[in-house]
Design a protein around this motif. Sequence first.
Motif, PDB file in Angstrom:
ATOM      1  N   SER A   4       0.827  -1.210   0.000  1.00 35.65           N
ATOM      2  CA  SER A   4       0.000   0.000   0.000  1.00 35.65           C
ATOM      3  C   SER A   4       0.865   1.265   0.000  1.00 35.65           C
ATOM      4  O   SER A   4       0.545   2.252  -0.685  1.00 35.65           O
ATOM      5  N   LEU A   5       1.979   1.238   0.733  1.00 38.37           N
ATOM      6  CA  LEU A   5       2.875   2.397   0.754  1.00 38.37           C
ATOM      7  C   LEU A   5       3.553   2.581  -0.593  1.00 38.37           C
ATOM      8  O   LEU A   5       3.700   3.708  -1.083  1.00 38.37           O
ATOM      9  N   GLN A   8       1.071   4.066  -2.943  1.00 37.61           N
ATOM     10  CA  GLN A   8       0.846   5.474  -2.621  1.00 37.61           C
ATOM     11  C   GLN A   8       1.979   6.346  -3.163  1.00 37.61           C
ATOM     12  O   GLN A   8       1.734   7.420  -3.723  1.00 37.61           O
ATOM     13  N   ARG A   9       3.210   5.883  -3.036  1.00 34.38           N
ATOM     14  CA  ARG A   9       4.345   6.664  -3.526  1.00 34.38           C
ATOM     15  C   ARG A   9       4.342   6.774  -5.045  1.00 34.38           C
ATOM     16  O   ARG A   9       4.611   7.842  -5.610  1.00 34.38           O
ATOM     17  N   SER A  11       1.754   6.558  -6.998  1.00 39.74           N
ATOM     18  CA  SER A  11       0.635   7.419  -7.362  1.00 39.74           C
ATOM     19  C   SER A  11       0.970   8.894  -7.139  1.00 39.74           C
ATOM     20  O   SER A  11       0.682   9.744  -7.993  1.00 39.74           O
ATOM     21  N   SER A  12       1.602   9.190  -6.011  1.00 40.45           N
ATOM     22  CA  SER A  12       1.947  10.585  -5.694  1.00 40.45           C
ATOM     23  C   SER A  12       2.924  11.163  -6.709  1.00 40.45           C
ATOM     24  O   SER A  12       2.797  12.320  -7.135  1.00 40.45           O
ATOM     25  N   GLU A  28      -6.561   5.801 -12.935  1.00 43.69           N
ATOM     26  CA  GLU A  28      -5.832   4.627 -12.451  1.00 43.69           C
ATOM     27  C   GLU A  28      -6.646   3.376 -12.775  1.00 43.69           C
ATOM     28  O   GLU A  28      -7.863   3.332 -12.563  1.00 43.69           O
TER      29      GLU A  28
END
Length: 425
Positions: A4-5, A8-9, A11-12, A28
């Motif tokens: 998940s992290l 998130q990275r 995506s950011s 996405e």
Amino acid sequence: MSESLFLQRQSSRFLAAHPREAGWVVHEFGGDSAEELSLNYLLDCLREWHPAAITRRTALPLVGAGTFRNSMPICAASEAGALNSDSEEANAYGWRGTIELIWNGHDIHCHVFSLMLGKGCFGIYFVATKSLAAFRELLLVLERYGKARLKEKKKEIYVVNGENIPVTASSWNDLVLPAPMVRDIRSNVEGFFASPERYTALGIPHRRGFLFAGPPGCGKTLTLKTLAFNTPAKFISMLGTVDVDDSMLRHALDLAEGCTPAVVLLEDLDRIVDAKGVSLSYFLNLLDGLKVLNGVLVIATCNEPDKLDPALLHRPSRFDRVWRFDLPKYEQRLELLQKKGGKYFSESALEKAARRSEGFSMAYAQEIVVNALLECAHEDLPPSDDHLFKSLDTLRMQRKEASKPGESMDERESVGFGLSGHGNR
């Protein structure tokens, strides 16, 4: 780093490079959604149909094992690497990295990365565009390209615990079985995949289980091959080997659930449930408890249904229909001999061979002709009725000897779905 992290990275970073204030709209897509839109073919589509549209590319094509002899699936080299020929790099099943292009005068940027979830690897797709109309036009082209690739793709049965099996052409007319039985099997399978909305309307889970039972060599395998060739569904097989365990069964059903419509083939169910690594209660829960399996048809084969645990057979939600593949009668043996040997032997000889082969399976009846023709080839002689009768006598003696202690006819005649052939197994 957790999945998940990591997501998130990634995506950011993509969002930061494509801010909404600059007019970018970011989408996405998960692996399944991307494949429905044929985004996994974007790299090949652009290279083959619209190479001038690419403005920047750092993407790598994912190439399957079939592309390279004696090779495991690999990630092919980039354009600057070893693969410089377009034809060598074509036919990837996906890609990873970044592709930037101009479509109908508008920028579209695509990025894909791999995300590990459990034992699987999934692609996550990001698409940034300043024109939704241009993106829709690109998707229409991808749809046409995806359909073209689907037509070219050779169909295979994915085997969880063995080598994949190529699906060869097989007609319903090739089956030498009672006509009502063939019609019943065909109508049940075709009806299952043709009317999912009926199941929904009736509030019935769109899933079924069929069992093909009977001695080896009597048409179960050829029926499965015919279904695989004529049914528009993904086929996933589990062979009844000694190393089967609960995780393999779960993996087979997970795969099927993720690529519906799908058929799960469980060959030699009696061997599967007797394997040391298989828990019957867990298997039963997979069939009707833990998994929903909408759009999945489970077809199992077994040689001796009477030895199966009653829990498998006496609950319709597990195996709703059971078809018995018995030893062929005279009419079926004659039909098979005519199909295989009608060009080489007289009708009276074929009739005599059919009468004298009582108790032969379909596989053994076919061997009468095959063995006779091989004998002719070895002797460099044209086929004659005497060759057919000699072959029949040889096989009758072989069957008699096989009844001695230490070897059974099941062992002699059992070939299995995992081995290709043209017999009525």
